[in-house]
Motif scaffolding. Structure first.
Motif, short mmCIF file in Angstrom:
data_model
loop_
_atom_site.label_atom_id
_atom_site.label_comp_id
_atom_site.label_asym_id
_atom_site.label_seq_id
_atom_site.Cartn_x
_atom_site.Cartn_y
_atom_site.Cartn_z
N GLY A 48 -88.20 10.26 35.20
CA GLY A 48 -88.61 11.39 34.38
C GLY A 48 -88.44 12.75 35.01
O GLY A 48 -88.85 13.76 34.40
N ALA A 49 -87.85 12.83 36.21
CA ALA A 49 -87.65 14.15 36.82
C ALA A 49 -86.64 14.95 35.99
O ALA A 49 -85.59 14.43 35.60
CB ALA A 49 -87.15 14.01 38.25
N SER A 50 -86.98 16.20 35.72
CA SER A 50 -86.06 17.04 34.95
C SER A 50 -84.90 17.52 35.81
O SER A 50 -84.96 17.48 37.05
CB SER A 50 -86.82 18.26 34.40
N ALA A 51 -83.85 17.98 35.12
CA ALA A 51 -82.70 18.51 35.85
C ALA A 51 -83.09 19.73 36.68
O ALA A 51 -82.65 19.90 37.82
CB ALA A 51 -81.58 18.85 34.87
N ILE A 111 -82.62 20.15 40.64
CA ILE A 111 -81.84 21.26 41.19
C ILE A 111 -82.67 22.05 42.21
O ILE A 111 -82.19 22.43 43.28
CB ILE A 111 -81.35 22.18 40.05
N LEU A 112 -83.96 22.27 41.87
CA LEU A 112 -84.83 23.02 42.80
C LEU A 112 -84.97 22.30 44.13
O LEU A 112 -84.93 22.92 45.19
CB LEU A 112 -86.20 23.22 42.15
N GLN A 113 -85.14 20.98 44.08
CA GLN A 113 -85.28 20.22 45.33
C GLN A 113 -84.01 20.31 46.17
O GLN A 113 -84.06 20.58 47.37
CB GLN A 113 -85.60 18.76 45.02
N LEU A 114 -82.87 20.06 45.52
CA LEU A 114 -81.61 20.06 46.27
C LEU A 114 -81.26 21.45 46.78
O LEU A 114 -80.74 21.61 47.90
CB LEU A 114 -80.49 19.52 45.39
#
Length: 613
Positions: free
Chosen positions: A235-238, A242-245
């Motif tokens: 369920g993680a949003s895109a 993106i924020l994590q990466l």
């Protein structure tokens, strides 16, 4: 210069300077040879730099026969007076003339570079009018543009004045034209090719490093495809992914960029002043916000661009397929992209290696090509007598010193010249020739002038190809004979015999009595082909600046103390400067190409290591 001053419409201020090696005496201290510059009062208006202490000289100081006013450079202040803050007002003797120190300039005032002090030129239009047709050019002119005047407008104004002078003085100014360039271009323009080479090499190395980082991140991205797919399935949003990466990549890029910038700061502080030529002038090479910002942006951009690759890759795959894929299993488009990047990286590394090899070959030819002289076991030093020294005193001083040096143990030959090879000394004259047609206002030959004395050819090891060397009687003749080099004969008398022919300057005819081998580095870089040169006997009137070349059977450094003692014995008021071996002068002449080769070779080595990684 006086014509420009009277007719110009483009310049708010006009100044000039000329190089002037002189002897400085302060109180009871021993005489010291200093690198000076004579300048006019307008010179300071052009620069627009206020003094650190005291004042600069003005129009009153620049009047003919006015007392000498001395302005010290920051380096000269430190070297000559140890940074003494009480130096203003101190009485000195400069070039045999009494003067007063009136000011000290701040660090970084380099016009020209390497100067210890400035003093007024004391030139006057009434005094210098007769020199219009002489053909000698030794004044360096600076100008400050008026507001809203562009370089192109100033060039057009100069051409207008040049046209007027050509019409008014066709015999002396008929062939002369003005050229214009910025001060920055004048100082650093000659280094542009070398700097572009280094910029290209550093850009290639940067690209290789970025490819390396990108490849590692792509490998990491492939390995993390299952992790990313699992997070998305949970369920993680895109946006969250993106924020994590981006956070991970930004931290990685910031750490790498920060380490690189810190290392660059340390390197610049440690080696900037040791670089050759004008690159070694304080302040010439440094770090600024543009460099730092560019480095950090590239580091962050590379990390971010390839750090989000796992997300891009996972979007192409079905979540079920991605989660079933083994973590150690590599493949897909990421693998193909990595293969392409590896190929590009190896190719760029080879390109840098080839460039380093070509530069090494060029440096080898530069050093190993015939010089026209033998540099080993030669000591050089310079002496400049005051310009107002009488001719008889000049002859007596240099003749006495020549004999004393020649008598030193282990010395085999001693010669004199006003500007030896690789030393930045230019003096050109226009000549007519008795074998070439003469055209009014258009001299047939333009050649570099050199004055030689003593046993110069033996001291330098320069071959005499034809004719004879000067004798003492030659310098006393009304129309002194001359010698020329191979290049002049090759260019203007191909296949003919120059001996007995004449060059004509200012209406006087001078017989050619000898031909010397070409000497590289006399009037330019070692890489330049030798041009026409005319050699005069140094004993002719008024030659007060001379380098001595002392050839010895022992290491030349061992002669320095004996040389100083002999100079002091002849005249205790004189000092020597520019003490160096010919090998050291040669090393200095190739320092810039050697630096280019070393930097590119180092880059190529790093690139090879990165490619292997």
């Amino acid at each position: 210069f006086f014509d420009l001053q009277a007719r110009s419409r483009s310049f708010a201020a006009l100044g000039y300077f000329y190089f002037d090696q002189a002897t400085l005496v302060e109180g009871a201290n021993l005489p010291v040879s200093v690198a000076g510059a004579g300048a006019n009062a307008g010179f300071w208006q052009v620069l627009g730099v206020p003094p650190l202490m005291g004042r600069t000289f003005d129009a009153q100081d620049d009047r003919p026969n006015a007392p000498e006013a001395v302005v010290l450079s920051f380096a000269g202040w430190q070297k000559l007076f140890g940074g003494d803050t009480g130096v203003i007002g101190r009485q000195v003797t400069l070039g045999g003339k009494a003067g007063t120190i009136v000011g000290v300039m701040p660090q970084g005032t380099e016009a020209p570079s390497g100067i210890d002090l400035w003093h007024p030129a004391h030139f006057d239009p009434a005094t210098w009018g007769p020199y219009r047709g002489e053909g000698t050019r030794f004044i360096n002119v600076l100008a400050r543009l008026r507001p809203a005047v562009t370089l192109a407008m100033a060039a057009a104004d100069l051409e207008r004045m040049a046209g007027q002078l050509r019409r008014e003085h066709p015999d002396s100014d008929g062939m002369w034209q003005f050229s214009i360039e910025t001060l920055r271009e004048s100082r650093y323009g000659s280094m542009r090719p070398a700097l572009l080479e280094l910029l290209l090499a550093s850009g290639l190395l940067l690209l290789i490093a970025c490819i390396n980082v990108a490849n590692l991140l792509l490998s990491r991205a492939t390995a993390r495809q299952r992790e990313v797919a699992l997070r998305r399935a949970l369920g993680a949003s895109a946006g969250r992914m993106i924020l994590q990466l981006l956070t991970e990549s930004a931290v990685l890029g910031a750490i790498g960029g920060g380490i690189g910038v810190a290392a660059a700061f340390a390197l610049v502080r440690g080696i900037a002043t040791r670089l050759p030529g004008r690159l070694g002038v304080p302040g010439a090479v440094g770090m600024n916000w543009v460099v730092v910002l560019t480095a950090l942006l590239v580091a962050l951009g590379t990390g971010i661009a390839f750090g989000i690759a796992p997300l891009m890759e996972s979007r192409r795959l079905a979540l079920n397929t991605a989660m079933k894929r083994g973590e150690a299993r590599l493949g897909g488009s990421g693998h193909r992209l990595r293969s392409v990047l590896v190929s590009v990286q190896v190719g760029l590394s080879l390109l840098l290696l080839i460039g380093a090899s070509l530069l090494s070959e060029s440096l080898w030819h530069l050093v190993k090509n015939p010089l026209g002289y033998q540099p080993d076991h030669r000591l050089t030093f310079c002496i400049v007598l005051p310009w107002n020294t009488k001719n008889e005193e000049i002859d007596n001083f240099f003749e006495s010193l020549q004999q004393r040096l020649q008598a030193l143990p282990s010395v085999t030959a001693v010669g004199q010249i006003d500007g030896p090879p690789t030393v930045d000394w230019h003096l050109r004259s226009n000549f007519d020739a008795d074998w070439l047609p003469r055209t009014a206002g258009q001299p047939a030959i333009n050649a570099e002038d050199r004055n030689i004395g003593g046993n110069y050819l033996a001291a330098m090891g320069t071959p005499l190809l034809a004719g004879r060397m000067f004798t003492k009687q030659d310098s006393r003749r009304k129309q002194v004979p001359i010698m020329v080099n191979e290049a002049l004969v090759r260019q203007y008398l191909r296949g003919g015999d120059p001996l007995g022919r004449h060059l004509i300057v200012e209406g006087d005819s001078h017989e050619i009595i000898g031909v010397l081998a070409d000497v590289r580095g006399i009037a330019g870089s070692l890489a330049s082909a030798p041009g026409p040169e005319v050699y005069w006997p140094a004993g002719r009137a008024g030659v007060v600046r001379r380098y001595f070349i002392v050839r010895s059977q022992v290491p030349p450094e061992q002669l320095i103390r004996s040389v100083r003692a002999q100079v002091h014995a002849v005249d205790p008021r004189q000092a020597i400067s520019h003490v160096a071996t010919m090998d050291e002068l040669l090393d200095k002449a190739v320092a810039q190409p050697r630096l280019n080769m070393a930097v590119v070779a180092a880059f190529a080595g790093v690139a090879l290591v990165l490619a292997c990684v």
